[in-house]
Design a protein around this motif. Structure first.
Motif, PDB file in Angstrom:
ATOM      1  N   SER A 196     150.201 -28.502  54.440  1.00  0.00           N
ATOM      2  CA  SER A 196     150.135 -29.382  55.605  1.00  0.00           C
ATOM      3  C   SER A 196     149.042 -30.429  55.425  1.00  0.00           C
ATOM      4  N   ASP A 197     149.306 -31.628  55.895  1.00  0.00           N
ATOM      5  CA  ASP A 197     148.368 -32.754  55.846  1.00  0.00           C
ATOM      6  C   ASP A 197     147.876 -32.995  54.418  1.00  0.00           C
ATOM      7  N   CYS A 198     148.801 -32.896  53.485  1.00  0.00           N
ATOM      8  CA  CYS A 198     148.467 -32.966  52.061  1.00  0.00           C
ATOM      9  C   CYS A 198     147.893 -34.330  51.681  1.00  0.00           C
ATOM     10  N   ASP A 199     148.420 -35.403  52.245  1.00  0.00           N
ATOM     11  CA  ASP A 199     147.954 -36.748  51.866  1.00  0.00           C
ATOM     12  C   ASP A 199     146.473 -36.953  52.138  1.00  0.00           C
ATOM     13  N   ASP A 200     145.971 -36.340  53.194  1.00  0.00           N
ATOM     14  CA  ASP A 200     144.567 -36.537  53.565  1.00  0.00           C
ATOM     15  C   ASP A 200     143.627 -35.505  52.946  1.00  0.00           C
ATOM     16  N   LEU A 201     144.145 -34.343  52.572  1.00  0.00           N
ATOM     17  CA  LEU A 201     143.280 -33.246  52.136  1.00  0.00           C
ATOM     18  C   LEU A 201     143.375 -32.919  50.649  1.00  0.00           C
ATOM     19  N   LEU A 202     144.050 -33.764  49.870  1.00  0.00           N
ATOM     20  CA  LEU A 202     144.198 -33.543  48.437  1.00  0.00           C
ATOM     21  C   LEU A 202     143.452 -34.626  47.670  1.00  0.00           C
ATOM     22  N   LYS A 203     142.729 -34.219  46.637  1.00  0.00           N
ATOM     23  CA  LYS A 203     142.020 -35.177  45.785  1.00  0.00           C
ATOM     24  C   LYS A 203     142.219 -34.760  44.330  1.00  0.00           C
ATOM     25  N   LEU A 204     142.401 -35.756  43.454  1.00  0.00           N
ATOM     26  CA  LEU A 204     142.719 -35.504  42.054  1.00  0.00           C
ATOM     27  C   LEU A 204     141.652 -36.054  41.130  1.00  0.00           C
ATOM     28  N   GLU A 205     141.567 -35.423  39.967  1.00  0.00           N
ATOM     29  CA  GLU A 205     140.768 -35.934  38.862  1.00  0.00           C
ATOM     30  C   GLU A 205     141.635 -35.834  37.613  1.00  0.00           C
ATOM     31  N   MET A 206     141.591 -36.880  36.756  1.00  0.00           N
ATOM     32  CA  MET A 206     142.359 -36.852  35.519  1.00  0.00           C
ATOM     33  C   MET A 206     141.533 -37.527  34.432  1.00  0.00           C
ATOM     34  N   ASN A 207     141.377 -36.844  33.295  1.00  0.00           N
ATOM     35  CA  ASN A 207     140.590 -37.364  32.174  1.00  0.00           C
ATOM     36  C   ASN A 207     141.264 -37.043  30.865  1.00  0.00           C
ATOM     37  N   PRO A 208     141.173 -37.961  29.887  1.00  0.00           N
ATOM     38  CA  PRO A 208     141.556 -37.592  28.522  1.00  0.00           C
ATOM     39  C   PRO A 208     140.441 -36.744  27.916  1.00  0.00           C
TER      40      PRO A 208
END
Length: 180
Positions: A88-100
């Motif tokens: 629920s409310d994924c758009d506001d409560l999700l954060k990503l990190e991506m690195n090579p």
């Protein structure tokens, strides 16, 4: 009528039949409730964690197969939220990190997961770097949720942020496919 009720209540108060089971019930019932609610909280946590893992895996598959697309943080987050329907409310409560990362000198993410803290001002992204063909990539997703029983049992023991949200973290590693 009132006199009969008073007699009944006095007799009920003096009667000691069944007092021993009542004492056992009063002592054991709180432990049983804590165990039941902790098991329920743990099952909801595992259910949400599985949906977050599933959403991240399917979104990573899209990113991996479309190397030249250069997805933005918001686009990948939308993919994860679409694939993990239960959050629920994924758009506001999700954060990503991506690195090579270098496979010969592996160094994963530094520090703890970068999570959204809705009680604090909006923080910029820590890192979201696109890879090239054949690059080994590491993606970490952090989703915050509020435990159902935050003041009781397992929910009380969880480390929460200022707004009583608990972080769930999921990791995925993948290799960028070459674009044709």
């Amino acid at each position: 009528m009132i006199r009969t009720a008073r007699k009944f209540l006095r007799r009920f108060r003096r009667d000691e039949d069944g007092a021993a089971p009542m004492i056992e019930f009063v002592i054991i019932f709180p432990f049983l409730m804590v165990t039941l609610l902790t098991a329920f909280e743990l099952s909801i946590f595992a259910f949400r964690q599985n949906w977050l893992d599933r959403g991240l895996d399917l979104a990573v598959r899209d990113v991996r197969l479309n190397t030249g697309a250069n997805y933005t943080h918001v686009q990948v987050k939308d993919l994860i939220c679409d694939y993990s329907g239960f959050l629920s409310d994924c758009d506001d409560l999700l954060k990503l990190e991506m690195n090579p990362i270098n496979p010969r000198a592996f160094a994963g993410f530094t520090g703890t997961a970068d999570c959204v803290d809705v009680s604090q001002p909006l923080a910029p992204l820590r890192s979201f770097v696109h890879g090239n063909n054949h690059d080994l990539m590491l993606m970490r997703a952090c989703y915050q949720y509020e435990p159902l029983f935050s003041g009781f049992g397992l929910g009380q023991q969880m480390t929460k942020d200022g707004n009583r949200y608990f972080p769930m973290v999921s990791l995925s590693a993948f290799v960028q496919e070459p674009s044709s």
